[in-house]
Motif scaffolding. Structure first.
Motif: not given
Length: 402
Positions: A43-44, A84-86, A96-97, A102-104
């Motif tokens: 998250q960070r 990121s939404q997909i 998955g995480d 989302e970060a990637l």
């Protein structure tokens, strides 16, 4: 506060599969930092990416259309948000995480220069004698060096898992036992590159981000192409799956407005592609049975994938987009202008670095040197389309009297 953090981690861990990346088991950061009481490690990472200057500049970087062509079309920023939404949807469904995926997804285009792939071709050609240029490698350079925001280190100091995903989301970069020869310059410029295990696949979340990118840009380029008039609807009806979808939408709602029909058809196509990835990925996971994230990385094929049938459908769509949109004369004109802007700026900066801002000059050597060329490349790659055009005007158009 630590008790709250432990409760949050435990709650999230219940939804992660054994083969997912776990923030509590992260391999850490290059520069050690205390844990946050309210956010886990991934998250960070996501938040650091969102708050970066490189992410903000994506708002005026070309996807297909240059920014001044209209404000209804995708930019690199809106594209990254859609990816990121997909990615979150797929990560949730596959165990998955979500935060890492989302970060990637949000980071995957940070290294893109202005004017899309045509801008990348200019920099690759100009930098051929100085180590080359690649937007994926540039993304690594952005997050490990060029973002200067923290007093303790350069870059964003992301976790190992995020750096690995940024670098390897398209697959392994060298064979096992490789010495790094042939790698893009930025990978070996990063002093800790060997730790990223470039001979293996990336984790599940990076693979999810890569397929989410494919789903997003194919569908959204189709959407933008139809709305702009560069693509005509009639030829699309002959494409596999796509023709069936448009006919089905038109039959269901015969009086539907054209823009609503386009949206509905693209929405349905995205859903079918996401469903296909889920089905194929679950099939592969069932066969391979990876017991951990590291076991998944060691497999001889990616786990997140399209089916063979969907790959054929995507290939037909890409051929159509390439022939009728990406090579449309209006797009060619925009890209040609962008290439001239970037070529002129690079040549001027390299031969006369004194015209550059002082903070850029600090990273330079002699005019024409490799060090100067890399600093010039970094500066241009970080520009938005609009800034590059304005900079070209300032430097190449005489304004009044000297």
């Amino acid at each position: 506060m630590k008790e709250l953090s432990d409760m949050m981690i435990a709650a999230n861990d219940r939804f992660r599969a054994p083969y997912a990346c776990h923030p509590s088991q992260s391999r850490g950061r290059l520069f050690a930092q205390p844990d946050s009481a309210m956010r886990n490690a991934f998250q960070r990472d996501r938040d650091r990416i969102i708050h970066s200057g490189a992410f903000r500049r994506l708002k005026e970087k070309t996807q297909v259309f240059v920014a001044h062509e209209g404000d209804q079309y995708r930019t690199r920023l809106t594209h990254s948000l859609e990816v990121s939404q997909i990615a979150r949807t797929l990560a949730r469904a596959l165990g998955g995480d979500e935060d890492l995926a989302e970060a990637l997804a949000l980071a995957h285009d940070l290294g893109h220069p202005p004017f899309g792939h045509s801008g990348e071709r200019v920099l690759a050609e100009k930098m051929k004698a100085f180590g080359g240029f690649d937007h994926n490698a540039q993304t690594l350079r952005v997050v490990t060096k060029l973002e200067v925001r923290y007093p303790e280190f350069d870059g964003l100091n992301l976790t190992w898992e995020t750096l690995e995903g940024v670098v390897k989301h398209n697959g392994p970069l060298m064979p096992a036992g490789g010495d790094g020869s042939g790698l893009a310059w930025a990978f070996t410029d990063y002093e800790d590159w060997r730790s990223l295990e470039l001979h293996t696949h990336a984790g599940l979340e990076a693979q999810i981000a890569a397929l989410s990118d494919d789903i997003a840009y194919n569908n959204h380029d189709l959407d933008d192409g139809l709305r702009s008039g560069l693509l005509e609807l009639e030829p699309l009806l002959d494409l596999p799956l796509l023709g069936d979808i448009f006919r089905r939408v038109e039959t269901r709602w015969p009086d539907i407005k054209r823009n609503v029909m386009i949206h509905e058809a693209v929405r349905e196509l995205i859903g079918l592609m996401v469903g296909d990835v889920l089905e194929e990925t679950k099939r592969r996971l069932t066969e391979a049975q990876p017991a951990s994230a590291d076991a998944l990385r060691q497999l001889d094929q990616p786990m997140v994938a399209f089916s063979e049938d969907m790959l054929a459908i995507l290939a037909a769509l890409r051929r159509h987009l390439f022939a009728n949109m990406y090579r449309h004369y209006k797009v060619n004109r925009m890209m040609s202008q962008g290439q001239r802007v970037m070529s002129d700026l690079f040549d001027l900066y390299l031969s006369d670095p004194g015209v550059l801002p002082p903070d850029v000059q600090r990273d330079m050597g002699e005019a024409g040197s490799a060090q100067t060329a890399r600093a010039v490349c970094d500066y241009i790659a970080g520009m938005t389309d609009r800034f590059a055009v304005e900079e070209h005007r300032r430097l190449f158009t005489v304004q009044g009297y000297f």
